[in-house]
Every structure is written in C-alpha cells, then in structure tokens.
Motif scaffolding. Sequence first.
Motif, short mmCIF file in Angstrom:
data_model
loop_
_atom_site.label_atom_id
_atom_site.label_comp_id
_atom_site.label_asym_id
_atom_site.label_seq_id
_atom_site.Cartn_x
_atom_site.Cartn_y
_atom_site.Cartn_z
N VAL A 6 8.98 14.62 10.76
CA VAL A 6 8.87 15.98 11.38
C VAL A 6 8.68 15.56 12.89
N ILE A 7 9.54 16.60 13.55
CA ILE A 7 9.65 16.86 15.02
C ILE A 7 8.78 17.96 15.38
N LEU A 8 7.83 17.80 16.23
CA LEU A 8 6.85 18.66 16.52
C LEU A 8 7.16 19.09 18.00
N ILE A 9 7.45 20.28 18.24
CA ILE A 9 8.06 20.61 19.60
C ILE A 9 7.32 21.68 20.43
N ASP A 10 6.96 21.32 21.72
CA ASP A 10 6.40 22.43 22.43
C ASP A 10 7.62 23.19 23.10
N ALA A 11 7.88 24.42 22.69
CA ALA A 11 9.19 24.94 22.96
C ALA A 11 9.32 25.59 24.26
N ASP A 12 8.01 25.87 24.67
CA ASP A 12 7.73 26.46 26.15
C ASP A 12 8.01 25.21 27.31
N TYR A 13 7.53 24.36 26.94
CA TYR A 13 7.70 23.16 27.61
C TYR A 13 9.00 22.67 27.71
N ILE A 14 9.71 22.30 26.32
CA ILE A 14 10.79 21.81 26.42
C ILE A 14 11.92 22.64 27.13
N ASP A 15 11.91 24.05 27.22
CA ASP A 15 12.83 24.82 27.75
C ASP A 15 12.52 24.87 29.26
N SER A 16 11.42 24.66 29.72
CA SER A 16 11.16 24.28 31.08
C SER A 16 11.63 23.04 31.65
N VAL A 17 11.45 22.01 30.68
CA VAL A 17 12.14 20.83 31.27
C VAL A 17 13.70 21.02 31.20
N ALA A 18 14.28 21.48 30.39
CA ALA A 18 15.64 21.79 30.30
C ALA A 18 16.40 22.52 31.55
N TYR A 19 15.29 23.56 31.84
CA TYR A 19 15.66 24.40 33.06
C TYR A 19 15.85 23.56 34.24
N LEU A 128 6.60 10.71 12.66
CA LEU A 128 6.25 12.32 13.75
C LEU A 128 6.86 11.86 14.95
N MET A 129 7.65 12.88 15.28
CA MET A 129 8.11 12.75 16.81
C MET A 129 7.60 13.99 17.49
N LEU A 130 6.83 13.69 18.66
CA LEU A 130 6.11 14.73 19.30
C LEU A 130 6.74 14.88 20.49
N LEU A 131 6.89 16.21 20.93
CA LEU A 131 7.38 16.55 22.24
C LEU A 131 6.40 17.63 22.98
N PRO A 132 5.35 17.24 23.48
CA PRO A 132 4.36 18.12 23.87
C PRO A 132 4.30 18.03 25.49
N GLU A 133 3.55 19.05 26.01
CA GLU A 133 3.72 19.24 27.38
C GLU A 133 2.31 18.46 27.63
N MET A 134 2.58 17.31 28.36
CA MET A 134 1.47 16.06 28.34
C MET A 134 0.25 16.53 29.20
N GLU A 135 0.50 17.51 30.13
CA GLU A 135 -0.76 17.91 30.92
C GLU A 135 -1.68 18.69 30.07
N ASN A 136 -1.50 19.54 29.01
CA ASN A 136 -2.22 20.16 28.12
C ASN A 136 -2.58 19.36 27.07
N SER A 137 -1.70 18.35 26.50
CA SER A 137 -1.95 17.85 25.33
C SER A 137 -2.09 16.14 25.21
N GLY A 138 -1.40 15.67 26.36
CA GLY A 138 -1.28 14.35 26.32
C GLY A 138 -2.37 13.19 26.02
N GLU A 139 -3.57 13.82 26.62
CA GLU A 139 -4.54 12.71 26.55
C GLU A 139 -5.17 12.75 25.09
N ARG A 140 -5.52 14.14 24.71
CA ARG A 140 -5.94 14.51 23.30
C ARG A 140 -5.29 13.68 22.40
N LEU A 141 -3.97 13.67 22.40
CA LEU A 141 -2.86 13.03 21.52
C LEU A 141 -2.97 11.50 21.70
#
Length: 188
Positions: A6-19, A128-141
Amino acid sequence: MFKENVILIDADYIDSVAYHLSSNFSQMLFRDVPDADLASWLVCVALDGGVPEGKNEVQAIFVHSHDKLMMEQFYPANLSLEIDGTAFMDNALGEFLMSCVKIEELSGDDLFSQCAEVALNSREVKRLMLLPEMENSGERLRELFATKYPKKDVTLFTMSPNEHHQPREMMLGFSLMHAMGIKSDEIE
C-alpha cells in the motif's frame, strides 16, 4: 480491503512538493520541467519502498482535501475522473490500483494518520509506503511506529529523511525528479 503493498499519499502535499521542485529546477536548468508522470512516480516509490519484482498488486491511495480535484503537477491529474478507480500495469512490479479518499470537514484534522493506522492494523498489508505532509502527520506517525507497530515494513517518504528514525525514511525528491524527467547528470 487492502492489498499486500500500500502506498498512502497526501495528494495536496505531493502536488505542492512537485510544484516547488518544478519551479526550482526550471530556473536552475534553464528549461521547462514537465509535469510528473504519475505511473512512473508510483513505480519509483514502490521500488524505493521495497516492493520486489514480480506479479504484485500495489494499492495507491490518494488522500485529498474536499476542494482539491486536480493535482496540477502530475499527469493524469484529475483525482476523481482520471485516477480514482483506475489501474495500470508495470512489467517489473505488477498491477497498480489507484483510489482516492476525500477529506471531508467531519473527518477530523488528521485523516491521513487515521488511514495509516487502519492500514497498519490490517493483516493484509505487509508493506506500507507513506507520503504525508510531515507538519500535520509526522509526529503522530512516528509515535505510532515507535509504540504500536515497530515490526511493520514501513517506509516514510520525506524531503528531509532522518536515518535514525523508525520507520525507514527515504528522500521523496528523487522519485519526483525521475518522474519529471530530471536526470542526475543535469544537476551535477
């Protein structure tokens, strides 16, 4: 129901990084950087996450905000019309199944971490592969991995990986650069 990979992706964050990568590299390379090829990027993430060659099923889940319908820096880009419910085959890794989960106002602040925990609790999920926005999810993860799931095969993709953390952390930028057609010899 989850697949083994499973690859779990924060799409908003990934799009911002790509930009930001696209903007920076366009200036640095003196050329336009094309949108990232979504299939190519997912294959790179799967390889970096340890998916072995073979007839795998890789489930890519895009978590996105309720008002985000397009990923501006990828193709295909439309989350509901071009990505959700679609699949593609990779000759080396197998089938990639894509789905989208919309964050609604009632779902709470950190739906990404909630989705990650559900996947971690699933017996089907082996990798499991995770691509989170670390500011929102990083510490909890990180807390989840350290206390509840220290033995799960998890890869966390960030722009600033820390080799001393569990789970294993990988550099997110390399897979995006590959999917955008940026070659390592261009940036040396």
